[in-house]
Write an enzyme that holds these catalytic residues in place. Sequence first.
Site, PDB file in Angstrom:
ATOM      1  CG  HIS A  37      42.106  43.365  39.929  1.00  0.00           C
ATOM      2  ND1 HIS A  37      41.830  42.023  39.906  1.00  0.00           N
ATOM      3  CD2 HIS A  37      40.905  43.983  40.025  1.00  0.00           C
ATOM      4  CE1 HIS A  37      40.517  41.837  39.975  1.00  0.00           C
ATOM      5  NE2 HIS A  37      39.926  43.015  40.053  1.00  0.00           N
ATOM      6  CD1 TRP A  83      36.148  39.189  32.128  1.00  0.00           C
ATOM      7  CD2 TRP A  83      38.169  39.800  32.849  1.00  0.00           C
ATOM      8  NE1 TRP A  83      36.158  40.560  32.251  1.00  0.00           N
ATOM      9  CE2 TRP A  83      37.387  40.957  32.693  1.00  0.00           C
ATOM     10  CE3 TRP A  83      39.484  39.929  33.287  1.00  0.00           C
ATOM     11  CZ2 TRP A  83      37.869  42.241  32.959  1.00  0.00           C
ATOM     12  CZ3 TRP A  83      39.973  41.205  33.563  1.00  0.00           C
ATOM     13  CH2 TRP A  83      39.159  42.342  33.400  1.00  0.00           C
ATOM     14  CE1 TYR A 108      32.450  42.133  31.519  1.00  0.00           C
ATOM     15  CE2 TYR A 108      33.258  40.704  33.261  1.00  0.00           C
ATOM     16  CZ  TYR A 108      33.184  41.949  32.679  1.00  0.00           C
ATOM     17  OH  TYR A 108      33.841  43.013  33.246  1.00  0.00           O
ATOM     18  CG  PHE A 109      32.460  36.551  24.828  1.00  0.00           C
ATOM     19  CD1 PHE A 109      31.264  37.195  25.103  1.00  0.00           C
ATOM     20  CD2 PHE A 109      32.927  36.591  23.521  1.00  0.00           C
ATOM     21  CE1 PHE A 109      30.554  37.861  24.125  1.00  0.00           C
ATOM     22  CE2 PHE A 109      32.226  37.249  22.529  1.00  0.00           C
ATOM     23  CZ  PHE A 109      31.040  37.890  22.831  1.00  0.00           C
ATOM     24  CG  ASP A 110      34.180  35.462  32.120  1.00  0.00           C
ATOM     25  OD1 ASP A 110      33.106  35.959  31.707  1.00  0.00           O
ATOM     26  OD2 ASP A 110      34.724  35.830  33.173  1.00  0.00           O
ATOM     27  NE  ARG A 122      42.785  37.532  37.012  1.00  0.00           N
ATOM     28  CZ  ARG A 122      41.747  38.337  36.782  1.00  0.00           C
ATOM     29  NH1 ARG A 122      41.305  38.518  35.542  1.00  0.00           N
ATOM     30  NH2 ARG A 122      41.167  38.982  37.778  1.00  0.00           N
ATOM     31  CD  GLU A 170      39.292  35.226  36.326  1.00  0.00           C
ATOM     32  OE1 GLU A 170      38.919  35.212  35.126  1.00  0.00           O
ATOM     33  OE2 GLU A 170      39.189  36.232  37.052  1.00  0.00           O
ATOM     34  CG  ASP A 211      44.088  41.069  37.254  1.00  0.00           C
ATOM     35  OD1 ASP A 211      44.051  40.839  38.478  1.00  0.00           O
ATOM     36  OD2 ASP A 211      43.111  41.524  36.632  1.00  0.00           O
ATOM     37  CG  ASP A 262      38.776  46.113  37.711  1.00  0.00           C
ATOM     38  OD1 ASP A 262      39.896  46.617  37.515  1.00  0.00           O
ATOM     39  OD2 ASP A 262      38.563  44.886  37.615  1.00  0.00           O
ATOM     40  CD  GLU A 263      36.169  43.032  40.575  1.00  0.00           C
ATOM     41  OE1 GLU A 263      35.138  42.390  40.802  1.00  0.00           O
ATOM     42  OE2 GLU A 263      37.140  42.546  39.981  1.00  0.00           O
TER      43      GLU A 263
HETATM   44  C1  ACM Z   1      35.983  43.398  35.851  1.00  0.00           C
HETATM   45  O1  ACM Z   1      35.340  42.457  35.380  1.00  0.00           O
HETATM   46  N1  ACM Z   1      36.484  43.307  37.072  1.00  0.00           N
HETATM   47  C2  ACM Z   1      36.199  44.611  35.111  1.00  0.00           C
END
Ligand code: ACM
Length: 682
Positions: A267, A462, A414-416, A161, A464, A190, A322-323
């Site tokens: 992704h 993450w 999740y440290f974002d 990202r 972003e 990604d 994922d996703e």
């Molecule tokens: C994720 O946060 N999509 C693994």
Amino acid sequence: MRPLRSLFLWAAAALCLAACGTASDDAVIPHPASVEELPGSFRIHAPMALSVEAPVEAAEALTGYLKTTPLPIDTAEPDAAKNYLRLELSDDERIPASEEGYVLSVRPAGITIAARGEAGLFYGLQTLLQLHEQFGSRIPAQRIVDAPRFAYRGLHLDVSRNFFDKEFVKKQLRMMASLKLNRLHWHLTDGAGWRIQIDRYPLLTEVAAWRRGATWQQWRDGGAKYCRFDDPEASGGYYTKEEIREVVAYADSLHITVIPEIEMPGHSEEVLAVYPGLSCKGEPYSGGDFCIGNDATFEFLENVLTEVMELFPSEYIHIGGDEAAKTAWKECPKCQARMKREGLESVDELQSYAIHRIGRFLAKHGRRLIGWDEILDGGLAPDAVVMSWRGEEGGRTAAAAGHEVVMTPGGYCYFDGYQDDPTTEPQAMSGFLPLEKVYSYDPAPADMPGREYVLGVQANLWTEYIPTAEQAEYMLYPRLFALAEVAWCQPEGKDYRAFRERALRFTELARSRGYNTFDLAGETGERPESLEPAEHLAVGCPVTYATRWNGGYPAAGERALTDGLRGSWSYKECWQGFLGCDVDVTVDLGEVKPISEVSADFTQWYSAWIWLPARVEIEVSDDGTDFRRIAVVENDYPDTAERPEYRTFGWTGSEQARYVRYHAILNERVGGWLFTDEIIIN
Ligand code: ACM
């Protein structure tokens, strides 16, 4: 004022540590399993005579490492009887059974670190380095016996990202080593950019690694397109193979394994933009999922993984998983044909087919597949390791079935997300994760079936909303200190208050080492409204819902809006969510009463598609049939504002009523969610 004050407090604490010379029990992160204070201290007044009793390679590695640290050593006099630093590999029964455990003895004559494995000696040195950093040249005598709770202690870093160069990665590896973390999960690919040189597919680094838009947000807002590396506006980057080898070797010298992640089958927009033949539609920008019906997809993935395995000795290779949207697969003749041939009933099973196939490929090369918890959907590949991120459910299910898991649930790891008041913190992803919540996590509680299959725990960064190296460090520290204790310390010994003191000191030390950190000393803490139950006229009164909350965010169901409980900074706690509809509720006060205030709070989280209402209408009635409007409140906060916001929409005046109808109208332009926590009536 705040930084100055915190610096002063820290300096005072450090002085006290040094002067009192007895507080070493609280000097080290992660907190050692046992610390026994001994009389006296060891004073470093000249280079310490180093001796290393270990096979030559290990001895050379440890000596080489020590030379990069501030500990002064002298290798010329290994048999010195005083002022010594002895490192010994030993299987003495007093040393913890773990290869990573150690016994560190500081005595007035010298310092000894004994361990069963080289990693144990290295971690003993990390403890010694922290003691030296905090106490200076006079280290209180003590005996530390220490070993980790979990074998897997990880940090994930998303470099797609926003791209971070190798020096940044190496700097974080140094901090990881200091915190006794031992796995870097490197999210190398990604949709926002491919970041690793692959010789066979040059377009991945000539195009898919570059974009117009310096930050992820600018790129997204500009239409999320890629460009050639020589485009005058190109922004992005990738690691050459040489740089990857350098990072992997550097990590290895710090006892850290680098686990590469190559995302599939979802992704993968950036790959499909440059090799569109691998998508179902055969066109660039037509989705992010590889076509699973096409054998060329597997040829590509296996060729990429072959080059990846040449660079990374890690047993585990992360394949994402994922996703995936899976929608194109439903229409794609090739995917449908594959499903028919293989007897697959659903697109979940088609994904599972792909993961199994890649798992077999990795196993053939002596590696193991690790993936996000979607790899459970449609059937888990044998021997695959599950990384549980959508809560703990996936990890719990897999562990109970005897599969190894790494726990990294969004709510704790999740440290974002924001670490303090989201209205004043720099912009972040949705989510509120303060230090205390990270620290509170137990990845394998005593009542968890299959807890022995929990390999460990990992923090995920993450990026972003993290465009710069400084911002990345700000989001990591001090939360990574807490994660290190979650990963290393036994849960019985955990104590948040004591940890916070350590974290305050360590934050200042990290700053002095050149890391940008969140200002823990200036932490605001939870949303004030959420700390005490609200007292008002409607508490406990029944609420009739003309529109209904969404099952994903019920809060306390039909009691939620009059239970006196106010929402946290996190919209996931105590807020009731309504999806794609108004909030239209009527409160029954039980009898006609004088009222002077009706209000409710709403929150806006752009990144979570949660919006303030377009407007609020408030009506009152004596009988529940005939209502009269007493207020219309318009919203003037823009729906383009990405920073989270909390606003009150209400009325004050003087009325008599039994029923109060509160009607918040959805902003039709954006749709999405409305979140409110309490209808307050006074
Ligand atoms: C994720 O946060 N999509 C693994």
